[in-house]
Design a protein around this motif. Sequence first.
Motif, PDB file in Angstrom:
ATOM      1  N   CYS A  84      33.367  57.602 -20.179  1.00 22.04           N
ATOM      2  CA  CYS A  84      34.605  57.285 -19.444  1.00 22.04           C
ATOM      3  C   CYS A  84      34.386  57.385 -17.947  1.00 22.04           C
ATOM      4  CB  CYS A  84      35.726  58.232 -19.864  1.00 22.04           C
ATOM      5  SG  CYS A  84      36.585  57.708 -21.352  1.00 22.04           S
ATOM      6  N   ALA A  85      33.699  58.418 -17.509  1.00 21.00           N
ATOM      7  CA  ALA A  85      33.455  58.609 -16.074  1.00 21.00           C
ATOM      8  C   ALA A  85      32.576  57.491 -15.523  1.00 21.00           C
ATOM      9  CB  ALA A  85      32.805  59.971 -15.830  1.00 21.00           C
ATOM     10  N   PHE A  86      31.559  57.096 -16.286  1.00 17.10           N
ATOM     11  CA  PHE A  86      30.681  56.018 -15.839  1.00 17.10           C
ATOM     12  C   PHE A  86      31.477  54.736 -15.628  1.00 17.10           C
ATOM     13  CE2 PHE A  86      28.531  52.119 -16.995  1.00 17.10           C
ATOM     14  CZ  PHE A  86      27.577  52.056 -15.998  1.00 17.10           C
ATOM     15  N   TRP A  87      32.289  54.357 -16.625  1.00 17.03           N
ATOM     16  CA  TRP A  87      33.016  53.089 -16.507  1.00 17.03           C
ATOM     17  C   TRP A  87      34.030  53.146 -15.366  1.00 17.03           C
ATOM     18  CZ3 TRP A  87      31.533  48.562 -17.933  1.00 17.03           C
ATOM     19  CH2 TRP A  87      32.412  47.491 -17.823  1.00 17.03           C
ATOM     20  N   ALA A  88      34.699  54.263 -15.215  1.00 18.57           N
ATOM     21  CA  ALA A  88      35.668  54.399 -14.128  1.00 18.57           C
ATOM     22  C   ALA A  88      34.995  54.221 -12.767  1.00 18.57           C
ATOM     23  CB  ALA A  88      36.355  55.762 -14.205  1.00 18.57           C
ATOM     24  N   ALA A  89      33.774  54.719 -12.638  1.00 17.92           N
ATOM     25  CA  ALA A  89      33.058  54.638 -11.363  1.00 17.92           C
ATOM     26  C   ALA A  89      32.415  53.275 -11.123  1.00 17.92           C
ATOM     27  CB  ALA A  89      31.977  55.723 -11.312  1.00 17.92           C
ATOM     28  N   SER A  90      32.077  52.560 -12.184  1.00 15.94           N
ATOM     29  CA  SER A  90      31.302  51.325 -12.005  1.00 15.94           C
ATOM     30  C   SER A  90      32.045  50.043 -12.364  1.00 15.94           C
ATOM     31  CB  SER A  90      30.014  51.397 -12.824  1.00 15.94           C
ATOM     32  OG  SER A  90      30.316  51.454 -14.200  1.00 15.94           O
ATOM     33  N   ARG A 117      22.017  47.183  -8.199  1.00 12.58           N
ATOM     34  CA  ARG A 117      21.808  47.629  -6.819  1.00 12.58           C
ATOM     35  C   ARG A 117      23.066  48.274  -6.272  1.00 12.58           C
ATOM     36  NH1 ARG A 117      19.431  42.705  -6.229  1.00 12.58           N
ATOM     37  NH2 ARG A 117      21.247  41.906  -5.127  1.00 12.58           N
ATOM     38  N   GLU A 118      24.210  47.643  -6.535  1.00 11.65           N
ATOM     39  CA  GLU A 118      25.457  48.190  -6.028  1.00 11.65           C
ATOM     40  C   GLU A 118      25.807  49.501  -6.717  1.00 11.65           C
ATOM     41  OE1 GLU A 118      28.452  45.169  -6.052  1.00 11.65           O
ATOM     42  OE2 GLU A 118      27.221  43.817  -4.868  1.00 11.65           O
ATOM     43  N   GLN A 119      25.559  49.592  -8.013  1.00  8.35           N
ATOM     44  CA  GLN A 119      25.841  50.829  -8.733  1.00  8.35           C
ATOM     45  C   GLN A 119      24.840  51.911  -8.382  1.00  8.35           C
ATOM     46  OE1 GLN A 119      26.016  50.225 -12.912  1.00  8.35           O
ATOM     47  NE2 GLN A 119      27.354  48.468 -12.726  1.00  8.35           N
ATOM     48  N   GLY A 120      23.636  51.506  -8.026  1.00 11.04           N
ATOM     49  CA  GLY A 120      22.581  52.452  -7.732  1.00 11.04           C
ATOM     50  C   GLY A 120      22.774  53.216  -6.446  1.00 11.04           C
ATOM     51  N   ARG A 121      23.763  52.853  -5.689  1.00 11.61           N
ATOM     52  CA  ARG A 121      24.019  53.549  -4.425  1.00 11.61           C
ATOM     53  C   ARG A 121      24.781  54.843  -4.671  1.00 11.61           C
ATOM     54  NH1 ARG A 121      25.740  47.964  -1.854  1.00 11.61           N
ATOM     55  NH2 ARG A 121      23.653  47.124  -1.583  1.00 11.61           N
ATOM     56  N   ARG A 175      21.881  61.153 -11.943  1.00 17.05           N
ATOM     57  CA  ARG A 175      21.296  59.822 -11.729  1.00 17.05           C
ATOM     58  C   ARG A 175      20.730  59.266 -13.034  1.00 17.05           C
ATOM     59  NH1 ARG A 175      20.217  58.418  -6.292  1.00 17.05           N
ATOM     60  NH2 ARG A 175      20.615  60.144  -4.884  1.00 17.05           N
ATOM     61  N   ARG A 176      20.025  60.121 -13.767  1.00 15.01           N
ATOM     62  CA  ARG A 176      19.433  59.689 -15.039  1.00 15.01           C
ATOM     63  C   ARG A 176      20.533  59.274 -16.013  1.00 15.01           C
ATOM     64  NH1 ARG A 176      18.493  61.353 -19.928  1.00 15.01           N
ATOM     65  NH2 ARG A 176      19.404  63.398 -19.640  1.00 15.01           N
ATOM     66  N   ARG A 177      21.594  60.054 -16.096  1.00 12.25           N
ATOM     67  CA  ARG A 177      22.710  59.731 -16.993  1.00 12.25           C
ATOM     68  C   ARG A 177      23.333  58.394 -16.603  1.00 12.25           C
ATOM     69  NH1 ARG A 177      26.377  63.913 -16.402  1.00 12.25           N
ATOM     70  NH2 ARG A 177      25.149  65.122 -17.856  1.00 12.25           N
ATOM     71  N   HIS A 178      23.528  58.211 -15.297  1.00 13.48           N
ATOM     72  CA  HIS A 178      24.127  56.967 -14.799  1.00 13.48           C
ATOM     73  C   HIS A 178      23.265  55.764 -15.182  1.00 13.48           C
ATOM     74  CE1 HIS A 178      26.440  54.414 -12.036  1.00 13.48           C
ATOM     75  NE2 HIS A 178      25.274  53.864 -11.775  1.00 13.48           N
ATOM     76  N   LEU A 179      21.951  55.879 -14.969  1.00 12.48           N
ATOM     77  CA  LEU A 179      21.055  54.767 -15.288  1.00 12.48           C
ATOM     78  C   LEU A 179      21.040  54.471 -16.781  1.00 12.48           C
ATOM     79  CD1 LEU A 179      18.107  55.537 -12.865  1.00 12.48           C
ATOM     80  CD2 LEU A 179      19.789  53.688 -12.682  1.00 12.48           C
ATOM     81  N   CYS A 180      21.019  55.523 -17.595  1.00 15.69           N
ATOM     82  CA  CYS A 180      21.028  55.315 -19.053  1.00 15.69           C
ATOM     83  C   CYS A 180      22.342  54.701 -19.512  1.00 15.69           C
ATOM     84  CB  CYS A 180      20.778  56.637 -19.775  1.00 15.69           C
ATOM     85  SG  CYS A 180      19.093  57.239 -19.611  1.00 15.69           S
ATOM     86  N   LEU A 181      23.447  55.214 -18.978  1.00 16.71           N
ATOM     87  CA  LEU A 181      24.745  54.660 -19.357  1.00 16.71           C
ATOM     88  C   LEU A 181      24.893  53.216 -18.890  1.00 16.71           C
ATOM     89  CD1 LEU A 181      27.081  57.715 -18.760  1.00 16.71           C
ATOM     90  CD2 LEU A 181      26.683  56.545 -20.941  1.00 16.71           C
ATOM     91  N   ASN A 182      24.279  52.857 -17.785  1.00 14.76           N
ATOM     92  CA  ASN A 182      24.352  51.486 -17.278  1.00 14.76           C
ATOM     93  C   ASN A 182      23.668  50.502 -18.221  1.00 14.76           C
ATOM     94  OD1 ASN A 182      24.911  49.453 -15.252  1.00 14.76           O
ATOM     95  ND2 ASN A 182      22.718  49.492 -14.856  1.00 14.76           N
ATOM     96  N   LEU A 183      22.623  50.932 -18.897  1.00 13.92           N
ATOM     97  CA  LEU A 183      21.900  50.044 -19.803  1.00 13.92           C
ATOM     98  C   LEU A 183      22.767  49.577 -20.969  1.00 13.92           C
ATOM     99  CD1 LEU A 183      18.447  51.843 -19.995  1.00 13.92           C
ATOM    100  CD2 LEU A 183      18.986  49.696 -18.815  1.00 13.92           C
TER     101      LEU A 183
END
Length: 139
Positions: free
Chosen positions: A96-102, A41-45, A55-63
């Motif tokens: 790298c960008a995903f982890w830095a952001a989340s 929920r917090e990352q989904g903002r 958004r799709r990339r973020h959700l896939c990388l989060n999995l």
Amino acid sequence: MSGDSSGAWRDGHTNLRRFRWSSPPVRIALVFQARESKASREQGRLDANTSKEARRRHLCLNLVPSRWEMMYELGALTDGRLWQAADSIFRAAPGCAFWAASRDTRSDAAGTRRARRFHQLVDESHARFATSPPGPPGG
């Protein structure tokens, strides 16, 4: 006939509920699910202007790290294997960008010593690749 199937469904549902709460692996899964739900929920903002592709990339990388964290907490993923897996994602710029952001949100949701150790290991892997230019996706 519909009365029989309704009763059978109700009995099966009652047994499922009884099993669900009495089974330790299921209780553990529910705890992980609740923790992951909060982090998601917090990352989904994401910013409202974020593209559908981002958004799709973020959700896939989060999995990916979510699965690693669950496996690590259950003891199914060793420190060495976790490092290898993290290295494979952080070799590419999107990882790298995903982890830095989340990472901060995910780390804040870590409630156990093992979860904190997971984040320490992933952060160490990320730091190695964040200081060097990442390669192309899949690289």
